[in-house]
Design an enzyme around this catalytic site. Sequence first.
Site, PDB file in Angstrom:
ATOM      1  N   GLU A 210     -12.806   2.371  -0.946  1.00 36.28           N
ATOM      2  CA  GLU A 210     -11.348   2.545  -0.993  1.00 36.28           C
ATOM      3  C   GLU A 210     -10.750   2.622  -2.397  1.00 36.28           C
ATOM      4  OE1 GLU A 210      -9.550  -1.041  -0.223  1.00 36.28           O
ATOM      5  OE2 GLU A 210      -7.427  -0.218  -0.030  1.00 36.28           O
TER       6      GLU A 210
ATOM      7  N   ASP B 152     -11.361  -3.541   0.030  1.00 36.61           N
ATOM      8  CA  ASP B 152     -10.953  -4.691  -0.657  1.00 36.61           C
ATOM      9  C   ASP B 152     -10.772  -5.939   0.366  1.00 36.61           C
ATOM     10  OD1 ASP B 152     -10.482  -3.648  -3.155  1.00 36.61           O
ATOM     11  OD2 ASP B 152      -8.529  -3.111  -2.698  1.00 36.61           O
TER      12      ASP B 152
ATOM     13  N   ASP C 111      -8.394  -7.586   1.349  1.00 40.60           N
ATOM     14  CA  ASP C 111      -7.005  -7.993   1.579  1.00 40.60           C
ATOM     15  C   ASP C 111      -6.632  -6.980   2.722  1.00 40.60           C
ATOM     16  OD1 ASP C 111      -6.738  -5.300   0.951  1.00 40.60           O
ATOM     17  OD2 ASP C 111      -5.589  -5.745  -0.829  1.00 40.60           O
TER      18      ASP C 111
ATOM     19  N   ASP D 100      -4.613  -4.327   3.165  1.00 39.26           N
ATOM     20  CA  ASP D 100      -5.110  -2.873   3.444  1.00 39.26           C
ATOM     21  C   ASP D 100      -6.335  -2.554   3.498  1.00 39.26           C
ATOM     22  OD1 ASP D 100      -2.362  -2.259   3.055  1.00 39.26           O
ATOM     23  OD2 ASP D 100      -2.416  -1.931   0.935  1.00 39.26           O
TER      24      ASP D 100
END
Length: 643
Positions: free
Chosen positions: A434, A508, A510, A512
Site C-alpha cells: 500500500e 500499514d 492502521d 486504512d
Amino acid sequence: MKRKKEQDAYTGDKIQVLEGLEAVRKRPGMYIGSTGPKGLHHLVYEIVDNSIDEALAGFCDKIVVELLPENVILVVDNGRGIPVDIQPKVGISAVTVVFTTLHAGGKFGGGGYKVSGGLHGVGSSVVNALSEWLEVHVFKDGKVYFQRFNRGAPEEDLKIIGESKKTGTQVAFKSDPEIFKETNTYDIEVLKTRLREQAFLNAGVNIEIKDKRDQHQKDESFCYVGGITSFVDYIHKKRALGVIHPQVIKFFNKAKNDTAEVDIALQYNDSYNELILSFANNIHTTDGGAHEDGFKRAFTRVMNDYARRHNILKENDKNFTGEDVREGLTVIISVKLKDAQFEGQTKTRLGNAEIKTLVDSVINTEMSAFLEENPAVAKTIFGKALAAARARDAAKKARDMIRRKSVLESAALPGKLADCQSKDSELTEIYIVEGESAGGSAKGGRDRKFQAILPLWGKMLNVEKARLDKIYGNEKLTPVVTALGCGGIGEEFDVEKLRYGKVIIMADADVDGAHIRTLLLTFFFRFMKSLIEKGHVYIAQPPLYRLTKSKKHYYAFSDAERDTILSKLGSGIDIQRYKGLGEMDSGQLWETTMDPETRTILKINLEDAELADETFTILMGDKVEPRRKFIEENAKYVQNLDV
Ligand code: TSJ
C-alpha cells in the site's frame, strides 16, 4: 457356482470384523481426516450426531455439549438411552458393541435413513479408539448403566451403578495426546457455529453449549422452530444484508417411497452475491453435487419459463443465465436420503443423481406456484435479474475490450511492478504494497532474485457494489490481475498459471491498512477463490514499534511485546512508533518484515477470507447502523485511529 458366491460373502464379512480399533489408532487420519484441530473437533461432532439421530427419530429434544477443564468433552441427551441388552451374536451389551465395533452406528435403529454421520460417518467407536478414556452413562428403565474405556478397551463390562427416573445418554471423553498433536485446541466459536448449523438443520431440537473452562463464557442454546427458514434469516441479519422481499420462500418434498426428502429455503437480498449452502444428511456439502446441480438447473428453467409467459423477456431477448437469476440469492438446500454417496477428495460432494428429480419437481411446481401467487414479489425479483443480465452484457463488452487492448499491448506486465528475476513459482513472492513511499522502501529492501513488488495507491473502489465490469475497468486492481498472470478473474482465473508461489499483502497497521487488507482479501475471495484455497495468500506483519538502546534496535509487533522488551531493557530507551510502512527505511523493512529468515507472515485460509468478505459487506454496505456498530466493536483492536 452357488457355493463360490457364499464363500466370497463370508470372506467379505470376515475382513470387516477383523478391522478393529487398533487400525483406527494406527491410521487416525483415515477415519477423522486429520490429527490437528479439525480432527479434534470432529470427535465432538461424531458424538453429537448420535444424539441428533435420536432427536430425528422423535425421542429426544435436548442435547447439551460441555467443554470441561483438561480438554474433556461431555455430551448429554434426553433420549431413550443406548440399548443395554446383550447382543445374542457376540454375547456382550449393545453399549459395548457401539463403542468397540467399527461402523456399529445405526444398526439398532428401525428403518428409515440414518441421516447424520459426520464427514466420514465413522461413529462413536472411532472416538473411543482415539480417546485416552471415555465414559458412558445410560439412563434407562429406572437404572443408571456405566462403562469406562481406555484407548478403546473396556475397563470392565457395562454395569448398573444406580437408579434414576430419567432417560438418556451421557458420554464424556478425553482425546488422546498420543494421537493428537495438541488436545487443547477446542475452539468454542467453531463448535458453536457447527451446533447452531445443526440446530437450523434439525428444526425444534434444542442444543445447548457450555464452556466450563472459562467462567466468562456465557452458555448458549440453539433451537429454531423455523429450521432452515431461520437459517436464511440469520445469514442476512449477520451479514447486514437488506432483503428485497419480506418472506423467506420455503419448499419441501418427499419421495413416494420415503427414501429421501428435500428441504429448500431461499430469499433475495440487495447484494450482488449468490450464496448456496447445501447439506446432505446434515453434512455440509461444500463442493455441492446432485442436489445443488438439480436446484440450479430447475431454478433457471422455472425463472425463464415465467419470464417468457409474462413477457418479461421479449421474443428477441436471450434467456437469463443461472447467474442472472441467482444474483443476490441466498439458498439453503437440505436433503436427507438413504445411502448418501459422498464423492471427491474431501467427500464433500453429493453423488446420488436420483436426488435431482426430487429437487427438480419441488422447484418446478412450488417455485412456479409461488411466483404466480405473489406477483409483486415476482416483479421485484425479475427487476433484479434483468439488471444482472444487463450488467453481464456490459461486463462482456468490457472484457472483450481489455482482451483486445492487451493483445495490442502484448499483455505487458503492469508498469509499476518491480518483478523478480526467478521464474520458478515455487520460490517467488509478490508483495502487494500500500502506498507509493512504502513501495519505494520495499523495492529498495527486497531480495530481487525472488521477491517482486507491486505498489497500489489511491482510493480503492467498492467491490461490493461493483460488478465484474467495473472491476475489470478499475485501474487499481487491474495491475494485480495482470501481475498474477492467471488470465483474469472469476471463471477465467487459472491458478495453475500463477507467477508467484506467495502473494503477500503488506499494508500499514492502521485503519486504512486494515481496510485495504479487507478489500484485497474480499477481492481474492470473490474472484480468485482458488488462490486462497491453494494457500497462496499471506499477510505481512510489520512491527508497530522500534525500541533503541545504545544504538541497538529491537522491534515489537504488539503493545504487549513492546512492554516485555521495555521491562527487559530497563530505562532512557528511545521508542519509535511506526505509523506506516513508509516510515521504515529499506533496511528496516527487509529486516523486520520481508526477510524469510526473520519475518512472520500470516497464511490466509478460506475462513479468514470469508470473514473479510463479511466485514467488507458491513463496511461498504448502505446500512449505517451495522457499520457504526462494527467500527465501535473493533475500535479497541485498531492500533492507530487516525480519524
Ligand atoms: F454413540 C454414542 F454412543 F456415542 C452416543 C449415542 C453418544 C450420545 C451422546 C448419545 C447417543 C445416543 C444413542 N443417544 N440416544 C441414542 N439412542 C439409541 O442408541 C437407541 C435407543 C433406543 C433404540 C430402540 O430401538 O429402542 C434404538 C436406538 C438407536
